[in-house]
Design a protein around this motif. Structure first.
Motif, PDB file in Angstrom:
ATOM      1  N   TRP A 173      71.415  27.053  51.616  1.00 31.88           N
ATOM      2  CA  TRP A 173      70.798  27.418  52.808  1.00 31.88           C
ATOM      3  C   TRP A 173      70.002  26.100  53.196  1.00 31.88           C
ATOM      4  O   TRP A 173      69.794  25.771  54.517  1.00 31.88           O
ATOM      5  CB  TRP A 173      70.015  28.518  52.580  1.00 31.88           C
ATOM      6  N   LEU A 174      69.220  25.705  52.326  1.00 32.53           N
ATOM      7  CA  LEU A 174      68.478  24.442  52.590  1.00 32.53           C
ATOM      8  C   LEU A 174      69.191  23.246  53.054  1.00 32.53           C
ATOM      9  O   LEU A 174      68.507  22.555  53.992  1.00 32.53           O
ATOM     10  CB  LEU A 174      67.431  23.891  51.258  1.00 32.53           C
ATOM     11  N   ALA A 175      70.478  22.856  52.513  1.00 34.95           N
ATOM     12  CA  ALA A 175      71.266  22.017  53.185  1.00 34.95           C
ATOM     13  C   ALA A 175      71.644  22.170  54.604  1.00 34.95           C
ATOM     14  O   ALA A 175      71.532  21.389  55.229  1.00 34.95           O
ATOM     15  CB  ALA A 175      72.386  21.800  52.258  1.00 34.95           C
ATOM     16  N   LEU A 176      71.899  23.458  54.889  1.00 34.03           N
ATOM     17  CA  LEU A 176      72.395  23.702  56.486  1.00 34.03           C
ATOM     18  C   LEU A 176      71.294  23.568  57.136  1.00 34.03           C
ATOM     19  O   LEU A 176      71.332  22.773  58.187  1.00 34.03           O
ATOM     20  CB  LEU A 176      73.019  24.975  56.202  1.00 34.03           C
ATOM     21  N   THR A 177      70.034  24.390  57.109  1.00 32.32           N
ATOM     22  CA  THR A 177      68.996  24.302  58.225  1.00 32.32           C
ATOM     23  C   THR A 177      68.156  22.836  57.989  1.00 32.32           C
ATOM     24  O   THR A 177      67.755  22.565  59.029  1.00 32.32           O
ATOM     25  CB  THR A 177      68.011  25.456  57.464  1.00 32.32           C
ATOM     26  N   GLY A 178      67.902  22.492  56.814  1.00 29.59           N
ATOM     27  CA  GLY A 178      67.037  21.097  56.800  1.00 29.59           C
ATOM     28  C   GLY A 178      67.772  19.974  57.124  1.00 29.59           C
ATOM     29  O   GLY A 178      67.158  18.893  57.172  1.00 29.59           O
ATOM     30  N   ASN A 179      69.268  19.939  56.989  1.00 26.44           N
ATOM     31  CA  ASN A 179      69.854  18.898  57.138  1.00 26.44           C
ATOM     32  C   ASN A 179      70.997  18.485  57.819  1.00 26.44           C
ATOM     33  O   ASN A 179      70.746  18.320  59.256  1.00 26.44           O
ATOM     34  CB  ASN A 179      70.610  18.394  55.659  1.00 26.44           C
ATOM     35  N   LEU A 180      72.240  19.386  57.757  1.00 26.41           N
ATOM     36  CA  LEU A 180      73.444  19.323  58.644  1.00 26.41           C
ATOM     37  C   LEU A 180      73.262  19.913  60.244  1.00 26.41           C
ATOM     38  O   LEU A 180      73.245  18.968  60.972  1.00 26.41           O
ATOM     39  CB  LEU A 180      74.498  20.136  58.056  1.00 26.41           C
ATOM     40  N   VAL A 181      72.686  21.152  59.950  1.00 27.61           N
ATOM     41  CA  VAL A 181      72.380  21.915  61.519  1.00 27.61           C
ATOM     42  C   VAL A 181      71.225  21.146  62.279  1.00 27.61           C
ATOM     43  O   VAL A 181      71.360  20.892  63.541  1.00 27.61           O
ATOM     44  CB  VAL A 181      72.222  23.254  61.293  1.00 27.61           C
ATOM     45  N   TYR A 182      70.133  20.942  61.377  1.00 27.17           N
ATOM     46  CA  TYR A 182      69.279  20.295  62.078  1.00 27.17           C
ATOM     47  C   TYR A 182      69.494  18.863  62.419  1.00 27.17           C
ATOM     48  O   TYR A 182      69.154  18.401  63.976  1.00 27.17           O
ATOM     49  CB  TYR A 182      67.890  20.045  60.920  1.00 27.17           C
ATOM     50  N   TYR A 183      70.245  18.002  62.056  1.00 25.62           N
ATOM     51  CA  TYR A 183      70.525  16.719  62.413  1.00 25.62           C
ATOM     52  C   TYR A 183      71.408  16.452  63.413  1.00 25.62           C
ATOM     53  O   TYR A 183      71.120  15.703  64.480  1.00 25.62           O
ATOM     54  CB  TYR A 183      70.884  15.884  61.278  1.00 25.62           C
ATOM     55  N   VAL A 184      72.301  17.632  63.453  1.00 21.01           N
ATOM     56  CA  VAL A 184      73.265  17.541  64.720  1.00 21.01           C
ATOM     57  C   VAL A 184      72.524  17.798  65.969  1.00 21.01           C
ATOM     58  O   VAL A 184      72.542  17.170  67.052  1.00 21.01           O
ATOM     59  CB  VAL A 184      74.339  18.489  64.343  1.00 21.01           C
ATOM     60  N   LEU A 185      71.703  18.761  65.858  1.00 20.26           N
ATOM     61  CA  LEU A 185      70.678  19.233  67.104  1.00 20.26           C
ATOM     62  C   LEU A 185      69.849  18.093  67.376  1.00 20.26           C
ATOM     63  O   LEU A 185      69.780  17.665  68.538  1.00 20.26           O
ATOM     64  CB  LEU A 185      70.062  20.435  66.978  1.00 20.26           C
ATOM     65  N   LEU A 186      69.363  17.508  66.416  1.00 20.22           N
ATOM     66  CA  LEU A 186      68.243  16.530  66.679  1.00 20.22           C
ATOM     67  C   LEU A 186      68.900  15.154  67.464  1.00 20.22           C
ATOM     68  O   LEU A 186      68.374  14.466  68.191  1.00 20.22           O
ATOM     69  CB  LEU A 186      67.631  15.884  65.433  1.00 20.22           C
TER      70      LEU A 186
END
Length: 317
Positions: free
Chosen positions: A75-88
């Motif tokens: 969950w942390l890997a998705l929200t804080g890294n993958l999904v976050y950085y794609v949107l960023l």
């Protein structure tokens, strides 16, 4: 000892934010690469570096983690890294460094409001002035983005808001996990997050690079630049930055770490203006001042209140 730990936590949080501010420049330094490619590349590098560093203590850590902890890491890997950085990355490419970093600048107050629900936290009513300033700052930058010609600026704003939501979820959840885990160090938890993130990035790499279809031809120099940038971001922002942030999260309460995140916005905006070689617009300057003012009021609200009345002085007999 408590005061030293407090100072250590603040210093670690500020340094982490200074490194995190660099991620806003990565999309500008790698033109032609999609946000999904940037995210996959960065976190593949993060996972590889984390695997190398965590290797010596792998068996010991494996025996200390249950299935519940592994689900939390996913969950942390998705929200804080993958999904976050794609949107960023998409927000930066569509709306610019300044707009994206200022929207993310709303994060400190949001995290503080969530932390206000904790036991012994500051009442929410004392945080209302800081919330009002922060919302005014967001409105300033949103108005400028929506008033810009074309739809790209609007898309950038929406992606920035999505990144804000994803990053808020990560910060709160990560703080909760660090508060519960006493048998894993802050640095080890950061490396474990990187390891899981790298594994998930393998799934993202297929659509990002193999199924991307025809696009910009980068050439050897372009790919070398891409590998260098994503590796540098992985080491500085993910390995070192996340490790420092975990030290701050374990040392300080959530309401205080929420306030520290404003330095990510400050550093990102400064890096962005230096990269674009310009001064901020009136709306950007007003938004930054309002966001800083909101966090300052939030910090003021967390100061211990003096006693309303003093004990009467005893007169000599």
């Amino acid at each position: 000892m408590l005061l030293n730990n407090h100072r250590l936590g603040i210093a670690a949080g500020v340094l982490a934010c200074a490194l995190w501010g660099l991620v806003f420049l990565a999309p500008e330094l790698t033109p032609g690469f999609t946000p999904m490619q940037l995210s996959a590349g960065r976190y593949l590098a993060y996972g590889l570096v984390a695997a190398l560093l965590i290797g010596p203590g792998w068996r010991r850590l494996l025996g200390r983690l249950a299935w519940r902890e592994w689900r939390g890491l996913v969950w942390l890997a998705l929200t804080g890294n993958l999904v976050y950085y794609v949107l960023l990355a998409k927000a930066v490419q569509a709306g610019g460094v300044a707009m994206t970093s200022l929207v993310i600048g709303l994060l400190p107050v949001i995290v503080t409001v969530v932390g206000a629900r904790d036991r012994h936290a500051v009442p929410l009513r004392r945080l209302l002035p800081s919330l009002a300033l922060s919302m005014a700052g967001l409105l300033c930058i949103s108005w400028e983005a929506l008033a810009a010609p074309g739809s790209q600026s609007t898309l950038g704003l929406l992606c920035a808001l999505g990144a804000l939501l994803s990053w808020t979820t990560y910060v709160v959840a990560n703080s909760r996990w660090l508060g519960r885990l006493q048998h894993v160090s802050a640095h080890e938890w950061s490396l474990l997050t990187g390891l899981v993130t790298g594994a998930l990035a393998l799934l993202l790499a297929v659509p990002a690079f193999v199924l991307a279809g025809p696009g910009v031809e980068h050439g050897t120099s372009g790919w070398l630049m891409f590998v260098g940038i994503v590796t540098g971001v992985a080491v500085l922002c993910s390995v070192i930055g996340n490790g420092l942030w975990n030290v701050a999260s374990r040392t300080l309460p959530l309401t205080m770490t929420g306030q520290l995140i404003v330095f990510e916005t400050v550093f990102a905006v400064l890096y962005g203006f230096m990269w674009e070689q310009r001064w901020p617009t009136m709306a950007e300057g007003a938004a930054l001042l309002l966001l800083l003012g909101g966090v300052a009021l939030c910090a003021q609200a967390h100061r211990p209140q003096r006693a309303a009345t003093k004990a009467p002085r005893q007169l000599p007999a």
